[in-house]
Design a protein around this motif. Structure first.
Motif, PDB file in Angstrom:
ATOM      1  N   THR A 126     -35.699 -26.390 -26.864  1.00 24.89           N
ATOM      2  CA  THR A 126     -36.331 -27.526 -26.201  1.00 24.89           C
ATOM      3  C   THR A 126     -36.606 -27.117 -24.753  1.00 24.89           C
ATOM      4  OG1 THR A 126     -35.116 -29.084 -27.578  1.00 24.89           O
ATOM      5  CG2 THR A 126     -36.077 -29.916 -25.523  1.00 24.89           C
ATOM      6  N   VAL A 127     -37.761 -27.465 -24.251  1.00 22.20           N
ATOM      7  CA  VAL A 127     -38.121 -27.118 -22.879  1.00 22.20           C
ATOM      8  C   VAL A 127     -37.342 -28.047 -21.969  1.00 22.20           C
ATOM      9  CG1 VAL A 127     -39.969 -26.948 -21.173  1.00 22.20           C
ATOM     10  CG2 VAL A 127     -40.414 -26.384 -23.580  1.00 22.20           C
ATOM     11  N   LYS A 128     -36.372 -27.469 -21.233  1.00 24.63           N
ATOM     12  CA  LYS A 128     -35.529 -28.251 -20.346  1.00 24.63           C
ATOM     13  C   LYS A 128     -36.221 -28.500 -19.010  1.00 24.63           C
ATOM     14  CE  LYS A 128     -30.828 -28.467 -18.473  1.00 24.63           C
ATOM     15  NZ  LYS A 128     -29.510 -27.784 -18.378  1.00 24.63           N
ATOM     16  N   SER A 129     -36.950 -27.484 -18.537  1.00 22.23           N
ATOM     17  CA  SER A 129     -37.700 -27.665 -17.283  1.00 22.23           C
ATOM     18  C   SER A 129     -38.912 -26.735 -17.290  1.00 22.23           C
ATOM     19  CB  SER A 129     -36.817 -27.371 -16.054  1.00 22.23           C
ATOM     20  OG  SER A 129     -36.413 -26.012 -16.015  1.00 22.23           O
ATOM     21  N   ALA A 130     -39.950 -27.088 -16.555  1.00 20.07           N
ATOM     22  CA  ALA A 130     -41.143 -26.251 -16.451  1.00 20.07           C
ATOM     23  C   ALA A 130     -41.822 -26.613 -15.100  1.00 20.07           C
ATOM     24  CB  ALA A 130     -42.088 -26.485 -17.600  1.00 20.07           C
ATOM     25  N   GLY A 149     -26.680 -24.719 -26.556  1.00 22.97           N
ATOM     26  CA  GLY A 149     -26.541 -24.987 -25.132  1.00 22.97           C
ATOM     27  C   GLY A 149     -26.900 -23.808 -24.263  1.00 22.97           C
ATOM     28  N   THR A 150     -27.203 -22.672 -24.820  1.00 23.75           N
ATOM     29  CA  THR A 150     -27.589 -21.508 -24.043  1.00 23.75           C
ATOM     30  C   THR A 150     -28.967 -21.757 -23.421  1.00 23.75           C
ATOM     31  OG1 THR A 150     -26.361 -20.048 -25.511  1.00 23.75           O
ATOM     32  CG2 THR A 150     -28.023 -19.039 -24.103  1.00 23.75           C
ATOM     33  N   GLU A 151     -29.111 -21.329 -22.132  1.00 23.66           N
ATOM     34  CA  GLU A 151     -30.381 -21.493 -21.412  1.00 23.66           C
ATOM     35  C   GLU A 151     -31.033 -20.124 -21.200  1.00 23.66           C
ATOM     36  OE1 GLU A 151     -29.728 -23.549 -17.770  1.00 23.66           O
ATOM     37  OE2 GLU A 151     -29.168 -25.420 -18.760  1.00 23.66           O
ATOM     38  N   VAL A 152     -32.329 -20.030 -21.438  1.00 24.11           N
ATOM     39  CA  VAL A 152     -33.103 -18.814 -21.226  1.00 24.11           C
ATOM     40  C   VAL A 152     -34.179 -19.158 -20.171  1.00 24.11           C
ATOM     41  CG1 VAL A 152     -34.557 -17.051 -22.261  1.00 24.11           C
ATOM     42  CG2 VAL A 152     -32.725 -18.091 -23.615  1.00 24.11           C
ATOM     43  N   TRP A 153     -34.140 -18.386 -19.033  1.00 25.42           N
ATOM     44  CA  TRP A 153     -35.058 -18.648 -17.918  1.00 25.42           C
ATOM     45  C   TRP A 153     -36.207 -17.632 -17.969  1.00 25.42           C
ATOM     46  CZ3 TRP A 153     -31.622 -19.548 -12.927  1.00 25.42           C
ATOM     47  CH2 TRP A 153     -30.762 -20.644 -13.161  1.00 25.42           C
ATOM     48  N   TYR A 154     -37.469 -18.145 -17.845  1.00 25.16           N
ATOM     49  CA  TYR A 154     -38.660 -17.308 -17.720  1.00 25.16           C
ATOM     50  C   TYR A 154     -39.186 -17.547 -16.277  1.00 25.16           C
ATOM     51  CZ  TYR A 154     -38.787 -16.945 -22.878  1.00 25.16           C
ATOM     52  OH  TYR A 154     -38.504 -16.714 -24.194  1.00 25.16           O
ATOM     53  N   CYS A 155     -39.247 -16.520 -15.398  1.00 26.39           N
ATOM     54  CA  CYS A 155     -39.589 -16.710 -13.984  1.00 26.39           C
ATOM     55  C   CYS A 155     -40.822 -15.855 -13.585  1.00 26.39           C
ATOM     56  CB  CYS A 155     -38.424 -16.344 -13.085  1.00 26.39           C
ATOM     57  SG  CYS A 155     -36.870 -17.229 -13.475  1.00 26.39           S
ATOM     58  N   HIS A 156     -41.431 -16.255 -12.388  1.00 32.74           N
ATOM     59  CA  HIS A 156     -42.587 -15.574 -11.787  1.00 32.74           C
ATOM     60  C   HIS A 156     -43.833 -15.677 -12.685  1.00 32.74           C
ATOM     61  CE1 HIS A 156     -39.745 -14.078  -8.875  1.00 32.74           C
ATOM     62  NE2 HIS A 156     -39.153 -13.264  -9.755  1.00 32.74           N
ATOM     63  N   LEU A 157     -43.992 -16.803 -13.422  1.00 37.39           N
ATOM     64  CA  LEU A 157     -45.134 -16.961 -14.337  1.00 37.39           C
ATOM     65  C   LEU A 157     -46.436 -17.217 -13.541  1.00 37.39           C
ATOM     66  CD1 LEU A 157     -43.491 -19.215 -17.057  1.00 37.39           C
ATOM     67  CD2 LEU A 157     -43.506 -16.708 -16.890  1.00 37.39           C
ATOM     68  N   SER A 158     -47.475 -16.788 -14.150  1.00 38.06           N
ATOM     69  CA  SER A 158     -48.796 -17.074 -13.567  1.00 38.06           C
ATOM     70  C   SER A 158     -49.323 -18.406 -14.093  1.00 38.06           C
ATOM     71  CB  SER A 158     -49.799 -15.964 -13.879  1.00 38.06           C
ATOM     72  OG  SER A 158     -49.963 -15.835 -15.273  1.00 38.06           O
ATOM     73  N   MET A 216     -48.227 -21.881 -17.247  1.00 36.15           N
ATOM     74  CA  MET A 216     -47.287 -22.448 -18.214  1.00 36.15           C
ATOM     75  C   MET A 216     -48.093 -23.272 -19.223  1.00 36.15           C
ATOM     76  SD  MET A 216     -44.198 -23.625 -15.678  1.00 36.15           S
ATOM     77  CE  MET A 216     -45.322 -24.591 -14.646  1.00 36.15           C
ATOM     78  N   THR A 217     -47.767 -23.170 -20.504  1.00 37.12           N
ATOM     79  CA  THR A 217     -48.499 -23.876 -21.548  1.00 37.12           C
ATOM     80  C   THR A 217     -47.660 -24.946 -22.217  1.00 37.12           C
ATOM     81  OG1 THR A 217     -47.871 -22.196 -23.184  1.00 37.12           O
ATOM     82  CG2 THR A 217     -49.962 -21.888 -22.006  1.00 37.12           C
ATOM     83  N   VAL A 218     -46.438 -25.235 -21.775  1.00 34.32           N
ATOM     84  CA  VAL A 218     -45.541 -26.235 -22.365  1.00 34.32           C
ATOM     85  C   VAL A 218     -45.031 -27.131 -21.255  1.00 34.32           C
ATOM     86  CG1 VAL A 218     -44.852 -24.833 -24.331  1.00 34.32           C
ATOM     87  CG2 VAL A 218     -43.555 -24.691 -22.193  1.00 34.32           C
ATOM     88  N   GLY A 219     -44.487 -28.296 -21.681  1.00 36.07           N
ATOM     89  CA  GLY A 219     -43.932 -29.227 -20.703  1.00 36.07           C
ATOM     90  C   GLY A 219     -42.501 -29.585 -21.055  1.00 36.07           C
ATOM     91  N   VAL A 220     -41.867 -30.305 -20.116  1.00 40.59           N
ATOM     92  CA  VAL A 220     -40.452 -30.676 -20.271  1.00 40.59           C
ATOM     93  C   VAL A 220     -40.295 -31.559 -21.509  1.00 40.59           C
ATOM     94  CG1 VAL A 220     -38.514 -31.871 -19.201  1.00 40.59           C
ATOM     95  CG2 VAL A 220     -40.080 -30.513 -17.819  1.00 40.59           C
ATOM     96  N   GLY A 221     -39.232 -31.330 -22.240  1.00 34.91           N
ATOM     97  CA  GLY A 221     -38.913 -32.098 -23.443  1.00 34.91           C
ATOM     98  C   GLY A 221     -39.622 -31.615 -24.698  1.00 34.91           C
ATOM     99  N   GLN A 222     -40.508 -30.690 -24.536  1.00 34.38           N
ATOM    100  CA  GLN A 222     -41.248 -30.201 -25.691  1.00 34.38           C
ATOM    101  C   GLN A 222     -40.367 -29.250 -26.507  1.00 34.38           C
ATOM    102  OE1 GLN A 222     -45.043 -28.447 -24.662  1.00 34.38           O
ATOM    103  NE2 GLN A 222     -45.412 -27.729 -26.772  1.00 34.38           N
TER     104      GLN A 222
END
Length: 378
Positions: free
Chosen positions: A293-297, A314-323, A325-331
Protein backbone atom coordinates in the motif's frame (compact mmCIF):
# COMPACT_ATOMS: atom_id res chain seq x y z
CA UNK A 1 37.05 -189.57 69.58
CA UNK A 2 39.55 -189.98 66.86
CA UNK A 3 41.48 -186.89 65.74
CA UNK A 4 43.50 -186.20 62.71
CA UNK A 5 46.95 -185.28 63.75
CA UNK A 6 48.79 -183.41 61.13
CA UNK A 7 51.85 -185.07 59.78
CA UNK A 8 55.15 -183.43 60.39
CA UNK A 9 56.19 -181.11 57.63
CA UNK A 10 59.55 -179.92 56.62
CA UNK A 11 60.36 -176.37 57.62
CA UNK A 12 59.22 -173.86 55.03
CA UNK A 13 62.11 -172.35 53.16
CA UNK A 14 60.72 -168.85 52.97
CA UNK A 15 63.91 -167.56 51.41
CA UNK A 16 64.32 -170.44 48.87
CA UNK A 17 67.78 -171.04 50.11
CA UNK A 18 67.77 -174.87 49.76
CA UNK A 19 68.44 -175.56 53.47
CA UNK A 20 68.16 -179.21 54.51
CA UNK A 21 64.84 -179.98 56.17
CA UNK A 22 65.02 -180.43 59.87
CA UNK A 23 64.30 -183.73 61.47
CA UNK A 24 60.76 -184.34 62.55
CA UNK A 25 59.93 -182.96 65.95
CA UNK A 26 62.86 -180.46 65.96
CA UNK A 27 62.79 -176.63 65.61
CA UNK A 28 64.70 -174.98 62.83
CA UNK A 29 66.54 -172.07 64.36
CA UNK A 30 69.04 -170.63 61.97
CA UNK A 31 71.97 -168.75 63.42
CA UNK A 32 74.31 -166.20 61.94
CA UNK A 33 76.92 -168.86 61.31
CA UNK A 34 74.51 -171.26 59.72
CA UNK A 35 73.08 -168.50 57.60
CA UNK A 36 76.57 -167.45 56.47
CA UNK A 37 77.48 -171.05 55.80
CA UNK A 38 74.30 -171.60 54.01
CA UNK A 39 74.86 -168.44 52.07
CA UNK A 40 78.41 -169.49 51.21
CA UNK A 41 77.33 -172.99 50.29
CA UNK A 42 74.56 -171.84 48.01
CA UNK A 43 74.82 -169.49 44.98
CA UNK A 44 73.64 -165.89 45.04
CA UNK A 45 70.70 -164.88 42.95
CA UNK A 46 70.43 -161.32 41.62
CA UNK A 47 67.07 -159.73 42.15
CA UNK A 48 65.88 -156.16 42.04
CA UNK A 49 66.25 -154.56 45.44
CA UNK A 50 62.84 -153.98 47.00
CA UNK A 51 61.85 -151.20 49.31
CA UNK A 52 61.80 -152.09 52.96
CA UNK A 53 58.71 -151.83 55.08
CA UNK A 54 60.30 -148.95 56.95
CA UNK A 55 60.78 -146.96 53.73
CA UNK A 56 57.22 -147.59 52.67
CA UNK A 57 55.96 -146.59 56.09
CA UNK A 58 58.06 -143.41 55.96
CA UNK A 59 56.68 -142.56 52.53
CA UNK A 60 53.15 -143.04 53.74
CA UNK A 61 53.87 -140.89 56.78
CA UNK A 62 55.38 -138.11 54.61
CA UNK A 63 52.47 -138.23 52.20
CA UNK A 64 50.11 -137.97 55.15
CA UNK A 65 51.91 -134.92 56.48
CA UNK A 66 51.85 -133.21 53.09
CA UNK A 67 48.19 -134.12 52.67
CA UNK A 68 47.43 -132.65 56.08
CA UNK A 69 49.24 -129.45 55.15
CA UNK A 70 47.38 -129.39 51.83
CA UNK A 71 44.09 -129.75 53.66
CA UNK A 72 44.93 -126.60 55.62
CA UNK A 73 45.64 -124.72 52.45
CA UNK A 74 48.17 -125.07 49.68
CA UNK A 75 49.52 -121.55 50.17
CA UNK A 76 50.16 -122.18 53.89
CA UNK A 77 51.88 -125.49 53.21
CA UNK A 78 54.16 -123.90 50.65
CA UNK A 79 55.20 -121.12 53.04
CA UNK A 80 56.17 -123.54 55.87
CA UNK A 81 59.59 -125.26 55.95
CA UNK A 82 59.78 -128.93 54.92
CA UNK A 83 58.73 -131.48 57.54
CA UNK A 84 61.65 -133.42 58.88
CA UNK A 85 61.01 -137.11 59.43
CA UNK A 86 63.70 -139.02 61.24
CA UNK A 87 64.10 -142.77 60.82
CA UNK A 88 66.01 -145.01 63.17
CA UNK A 89 69.25 -146.39 61.92
CA UNK A 90 68.84 -149.97 60.73
CA UNK A 91 71.86 -151.27 62.68
CA UNK A 92 70.19 -150.12 65.91
CA UNK A 93 67.48 -152.72 65.34
CA UNK A 94 70.14 -155.48 65.48
CA UNK A 95 68.86 -157.03 62.27
CA UNK A 96 71.07 -159.39 60.30
CA UNK A 97 72.69 -158.14 57.16
CA UNK A 98 70.47 -158.75 54.17
CA UNK A 99 73.37 -160.34 52.33
CA UNK A 100 73.67 -162.96 55.09
CA UNK A 101 70.08 -164.09 54.89
CA UNK A 102 69.70 -167.52 53.25
CA UNK A 103 68.34 -167.17 49.74
CA UNK A 104 68.40 -163.31 49.89
CA UNK A 105 72.03 -162.36 49.51
CA UNK A 106 72.23 -164.03 46.15
CA UNK A 107 69.36 -161.92 44.95
CA UNK A 108 70.94 -158.56 45.92
CA UNK A 109 73.13 -156.57 43.41
CA UNK A 110 76.90 -156.53 43.80
CA UNK A 111 77.39 -152.76 43.04
CA UNK A 112 78.67 -150.87 46.02
CA UNK A 113 76.45 -147.93 45.20
CA UNK A 114 73.42 -150.21 45.18
CA UNK A 115 74.51 -152.00 48.39
CA UNK A 116 75.03 -148.74 50.26
CA UNK A 117 72.01 -146.86 48.89
CA UNK A 118 69.50 -146.24 51.64
CA UNK A 119 65.78 -146.49 51.40
CA UNK A 120 65.60 -142.82 52.29
CA UNK A 121 67.59 -142.01 49.13
CA UNK A 122 65.12 -144.01 47.05
CA UNK A 123 62.22 -142.18 48.65
CA UNK A 124 63.95 -138.82 48.09
CA UNK A 125 64.54 -139.74 44.41
CA UNK A 126 60.89 -140.62 44.08
CA UNK A 127 59.95 -137.35 45.77
CA UNK A 128 62.11 -135.41 43.31
CA UNK A 129 60.53 -137.20 40.39
CA UNK A 130 57.10 -136.26 41.74
CA UNK A 131 57.05 -132.45 42.27
CA UNK A 132 53.50 -132.39 43.57
CA UNK A 133 53.72 -131.01 47.11
CA UNK A 134 50.68 -133.03 48.19
CA UNK A 135 52.22 -136.39 47.31
CA UNK A 136 55.90 -135.74 47.99
CA UNK A 137 57.68 -136.00 51.34
CA UNK A 138 60.93 -134.33 52.27
CA UNK A 139 63.58 -136.15 54.25
CA UNK A 140 66.14 -134.02 55.99
CA UNK A 141 69.09 -134.70 58.19
CA UNK A 142 70.44 -132.37 60.85
CA UNK A 143 73.10 -131.18 58.45
CA UNK A 144 70.48 -130.69 55.77
CA UNK A 145 68.30 -128.83 58.21
CA UNK A 146 71.18 -126.51 59.18
CA UNK A 147 72.16 -125.96 55.55
CA UNK A 148 68.53 -125.51 54.57
CA UNK A 149 68.06 -122.97 57.34
CA UNK A 150 71.07 -120.98 56.12
CA UNK A 151 69.91 -121.25 52.56
CA UNK A 152 66.39 -120.14 53.52
CA UNK A 153 67.88 -117.25 55.49
CA UNK A 154 69.91 -116.25 52.44
CA UNK A 155 66.87 -116.62 50.23
CA UNK A 156 64.77 -114.65 52.70
CA UNK A 157 67.38 -111.88 52.82
CA UNK A 158 67.64 -111.92 49.05
CA UNK A 159 63.85 -111.96 48.75
CA UNK A 160 63.61 -109.04 51.22
CA UNK A 161 66.20 -107.09 49.26
CA UNK A 162 64.42 -107.88 46.00
CA UNK A 163 61.08 -106.92 47.53
CA UNK A 164 62.56 -103.66 48.85
CA UNK A 165 64.11 -102.87 45.49
CA UNK A 166 60.83 -103.69 43.74
CA UNK A 167 58.95 -101.46 46.21
CA UNK A 168 61.47 -98.66 45.68
CA UNK A 169 61.22 -99.02 41.90
CA UNK A 170 57.41 -98.99 42.12
CA UNK A 171 57.47 -95.89 44.35
CA UNK A 172 59.86 -94.13 41.96
CA UNK A 173 57.69 -95.14 39.03
CA UNK A 174 54.57 -93.83 40.77
CA UNK A 175 56.40 -90.60 41.66
CA UNK A 176 57.51 -90.18 38.05
CA UNK A 177 53.98 -90.86 36.84
CA UNK A 178 52.56 -88.35 39.32
CA UNK A 179 55.18 -85.78 38.31
CA UNK A 180 54.43 -86.41 34.65
CA UNK A 181 50.71 -86.05 35.37
CA UNK A 182 51.36 -82.81 37.30
CA UNK A 183 53.56 -81.47 34.49
CA UNK A 184 50.93 -82.41 31.92
CA UNK A 185 48.19 -80.79 34.01
CA UNK A 186 50.31 -77.64 34.48
CA UNK A 187 51.08 -77.51 30.78
CA UNK A 188 47.42 -78.03 29.91
CA UNK A 189 46.43 -75.31 32.39
CA UNK A 190 49.04 -72.94 30.94
CA UNK A 191 47.89 -73.68 27.40
CA UNK A 192 44.27 -73.20 28.47
CA UNK A 193 45.11 -69.91 30.19
CA UNK A 194 47.05 -68.74 27.13
CA UNK A 195 44.18 -69.74 24.86
CA UNK A 196 41.67 -67.98 27.12
CA UNK A 197 43.89 -64.88 27.24
CA UNK A 198 44.30 -64.90 23.46
CA UNK A 199 40.56 -65.41 23.06
CA UNK A 200 39.87 -62.56 25.51
CA UNK A 201 42.32 -60.28 23.68
CA UNK A 202 40.83 -61.25 20.34
CA UNK A 203 37.33 -60.65 21.73
CA UNK A 204 38.45 -57.27 23.14
CA UNK A 205 40.01 -56.31 19.82
CA UNK A 206 36.94 -57.48 17.96
CA UNK A 207 34.73 -55.54 20.36
CA UNK A 208 36.92 -52.44 20.00
CA UNK A 209 36.91 -52.78 16.24
CA UNK A 210 33.17 -53.32 16.27
CA UNK A 211 32.72 -50.31 18.54
CA UNK A 212 34.97 -48.18 16.32
CA UNK A 213 33.10 -49.37 13.26
CA UNK A 214 29.80 -48.61 14.97
CA UNK A 215 31.04 -45.13 15.94
CA UNK A 216 32.36 -44.50 12.45
CA UNK A 217 29.09 -45.72 11.01
CA UNK A 218 27.11 -43.58 13.43
CA UNK A 219 29.31 -40.58 12.61
CA UNK A 220 28.95 -41.19 8.90
CA UNK A 221 25.23 -41.60 9.30
CA UNK A 222 25.07 -38.43 11.40
CA UNK A 223 27.10 -36.54 8.82
CA UNK A 224 25.00 -37.94 6.04
CA UNK A 225 21.88 -37.06 7.97
CA UNK A 226 23.15 -33.57 8.68
CA UNK A 227 24.11 -33.15 5.07
CA UNK A 228 20.79 -34.47 3.96
CA UNK A 229 19.04 -32.14 6.39
CA UNK A 230 21.15 -29.25 5.18
CA UNK A 231 20.39 -30.13 1.63
CA UNK A 232 16.76 -30.46 2.53
CA UNK A 233 16.82 -27.09 4.24
CA UNK A 234 18.63 -25.56 1.32
CA UNK A 235 16.15 -27.08 -1.04
CA UNK A 236 13.25 -25.91 1.05
CA UNK A 237 14.79 -22.44 1.26
CA UNK A 238 15.34 -22.44 -2.45
CA UNK A 239 11.75 -23.44 -3.00
CA UNK A 240 10.64 -20.79 -0.55
CA UNK A 241 12.82 -18.19 -2.26
CA UNK A 242 11.53 -19.32 -5.58
CA UNK A 243 8.04 -18.78 -4.37
CA UNK A 244 9.06 -15.43 -2.91
CA UNK A 245 10.86 -14.51 -6.08
CA UNK A 246 7.67 -15.17 -7.91
CA UNK A 247 6.01 -12.63 -5.62
CA UNK A 248 8.97 -10.19 -5.33
CA UNK A 249 10.68 -8.16 -8.02
CA UNK A 250 13.77 -6.02 -8.40
CA UNK A 251 13.02 -2.27 -8.52
CA UNK A 252 14.91 -1.84 -11.84
CA UNK A 253 15.51 -4.15 -14.77
CA UNK A 254 18.84 -2.51 -15.70
CA UNK A 255 21.15 -0.71 -13.27
CA UNK A 256 24.58 -0.54 -11.63
CA UNK A 257 25.26 -0.23 -7.91
CA UNK A 258 26.96 3.05 -7.14
CA UNK A 259 26.85 3.06 -3.30
CA UNK A 260 26.23 0.39 -0.66
CA UNK A 261 24.61 0.36 2.77
CA UNK A 262 26.61 1.96 5.62
CA UNK A 263 29.28 3.17 3.24
CA UNK A 264 31.13 6.14 4.83
CA UNK A 265 31.68 9.50 3.11
CA UNK A 266 31.40 13.28 3.42
CA UNK A 267 28.61 13.42 0.91
CA UNK A 268 26.14 12.20 3.51
CA UNK A 269 25.19 14.34 6.41
CA UNK A 270 25.29 11.43 8.82
CA UNK A 271 28.77 10.50 7.65
CA UNK A 272 27.62 7.20 6.13
CA UNK A 273 25.21 5.98 3.48
CA UNK A 274 21.83 4.82 4.81
CA UNK A 275 20.61 2.94 1.72
CA UNK A 276 21.52 1.28 -1.57
CA UNK A 277 22.02 3.33 -4.77
CA UNK A 278 21.03 1.95 -8.20
CA UNK A 279 22.51 4.22 -10.93
CA UNK A 280 20.32 4.42 -14.00
CA UNK A 281 19.31 7.05 -16.64
CA UNK A 282 16.64 9.54 -15.74
CA UNK A 283 13.20 8.27 -16.66
CA UNK A 284 13.97 4.56 -16.12
CA UNK A 285 10.74 2.88 -14.83
CA UNK A 286 10.64 1.84 -11.13
CA UNK A 287 8.71 -1.26 -10.06
CA UNK A 288 7.05 -2.21 -6.78
CA UNK A 289 9.13 -4.99 -5.17
CA UNK A 290 6.01 -6.59 -3.66
CA UNK A 291 2.34 -6.10 -3.24
CA UNK A 292 1.87 -3.19 -0.85
CA UNK A 293 0.00 0.00 0.00
CA UNK A 294 1.36 3.44 -0.86
CA UNK A 295 1.97 5.01 2.54
CA UNK A 296 3.30 8.31 1.21
CA UNK A 297 4.16 9.90 -2.16
CA UNK A 298 5.64 13.48 -2.49
CA UNK A 299 8.53 15.85 -1.84
CA UNK A 300 10.83 14.89 1.08
CA UNK A 301 13.67 17.47 1.32
CA UNK A 302 17.11 15.99 0.63
CA UNK A 303 15.42 12.79 -0.62
CA UNK A 304 13.70 14.76 -3.41
CA UNK A 305 10.49 13.09 -4.58
CA UNK A 306 9.91 9.97 -2.48
CA UNK A 307 7.38 7.04 -2.51
CA UNK A 308 7.02 4.82 0.64
CA UNK A 309 5.44 1.36 0.17
CA UNK A 310 4.16 -0.45 3.28
CA UNK A 311 4.10 -4.27 2.97
CA UNK A 312 1.69 -6.57 4.76
CA UNK A 313 4.21 -7.33 7.57
CA UNK A 314 4.78 -3.60 8.22
CA UNK A 315 8.09 -3.36 6.37
CA UNK A 316 8.60 -0.01 4.56
CA UNK A 317 10.46 0.33 1.24
CA UNK A 318 11.57 3.90 0.31
CA UNK A 319 12.06 5.01 -3.34
CA UNK A 320 13.95 8.42 -3.38
CA UNK A 321 15.22 11.11 -5.88
CA UNK A 322 12.39 10.30 -8.38
CA UNK A 323 11.83 12.40 -11.43
CA UNK A 324 8.10 11.51 -11.43
CA UNK A 325 5.47 9.49 -9.47
CA UNK A 326 2.56 7.51 -10.96
CA UNK A 327 0.77 6.42 -7.70
CA UNK A 328 -0.84 8.21 -4.78
CA UNK A 329 -1.20 7.72 -1.04
CA UNK A 330 -3.44 4.83 -0.01
CA UNK A 331 -3.20 3.16 -3.37
CA UNK A 332 -2.59 -0.62 -3.46
CA UNK A 333 0.02 -1.84 -5.91
CA UNK A 334 1.08 -5.31 -7.02
CA UNK A 335 4.49 -6.91 -7.51
CA UNK A 336 6.31 -5.45 -10.53
CA UNK A 337 3.84 -2.62 -11.03
CA UNK A 338 5.44 0.72 -12.19
CA UNK A 339 5.16 3.38 -9.48
CA UNK A 340 7.54 6.11 -10.80
CA UNK A 341 10.74 6.93 -12.70
CA UNK A 342 14.43 7.46 -11.94
CA UNK A 343 15.47 11.12 -11.38
CA UNK A 344 18.07 13.35 -9.71
CA UNK A 345 15.92 15.43 -7.35
CA UNK A 346 17.09 16.34 -3.83
CA UNK A 347 20.66 16.07 -2.58
CA UNK A 348 22.28 14.08 -5.40
CA UNK A 349 25.26 14.13 -7.70
CA UNK A 350 23.56 12.30 -10.55
CA UNK A 351 20.49 10.33 -11.64
CA UNK A 352 19.95 7.20 -9.51
CA UNK A 353 17.45 5.41 -7.24
CA UNK A 354 18.24 5.70 -3.53
CA UNK A 355 16.42 2.75 -1.87
CA UNK A 356 16.03 2.21 1.89
CA UNK A 357 14.31 -0.63 3.85
CA UNK A 358 12.93 -0.13 7.37
CA UNK A 359 11.53 -2.69 9.75
CA UNK A 360 8.04 -2.26 11.26
CA UNK A 361 9.79 -0.68 14.25
CA UNK A 362 11.45 1.94 12.05
CA UNK A 363 15.06 0.66 12.08
CA UNK A 364 16.96 0.71 8.84
CA UNK A 365 18.44 -2.52 7.42
CA UNK A 366 20.66 -3.42 4.48
CA UNK A 367 18.46 -3.35 1.35
CA UNK A 368 20.76 -5.74 -0.51
CA UNK A 369 20.41 -8.42 2.20
CA UNK A 370 16.67 -7.87 2.36
CA UNK A 371 16.31 -8.33 -1.38
CA UNK A 372 18.45 -11.51 -1.25
CA UNK A 373 16.27 -12.87 1.55
CA UNK A 374 13.37 -12.57 -0.84
CA UNK A 375 15.12 -14.74 -3.43
CA UNK A 376 16.31 -11.91 -5.57
CA UNK A 377 19.83 -11.63 -6.99
CA UNK A 378 21.68 -8.36 -7.31
Amino acid sequence: MASNTPSPEAPFDAFGGGAAPAAPGTEWNPTEDTLRAQNRSGGRHRVVKQRSNFARSSTVLGVGVIAAVGAGGLATAQEKPPVAISLPDLPDLHLPDAHDLPGVGDLLPDEASADTASDADLVAAEARSNPNPLTAATYTTPDDEQGGTAERATQAATGTADAGEALRARILQQAEQQQASADAAEKAAAEKAAAEKAAAEAAAKAEAAEKAAAEAKAKAEAEAKAKAEEEARAKAEAERLAQLAASYSMPLSSYSLSATYMQSGSMWSSGYHTGLDFAAPTGTPLKAVHGATVKSAGWSGSYGYRIVLELEDGTEVWYCHLSSMTVGVGQTVGTGETIGRVGATGNVTGAHLHMEVHTPGGSGIDPAEWLRSKGLSL
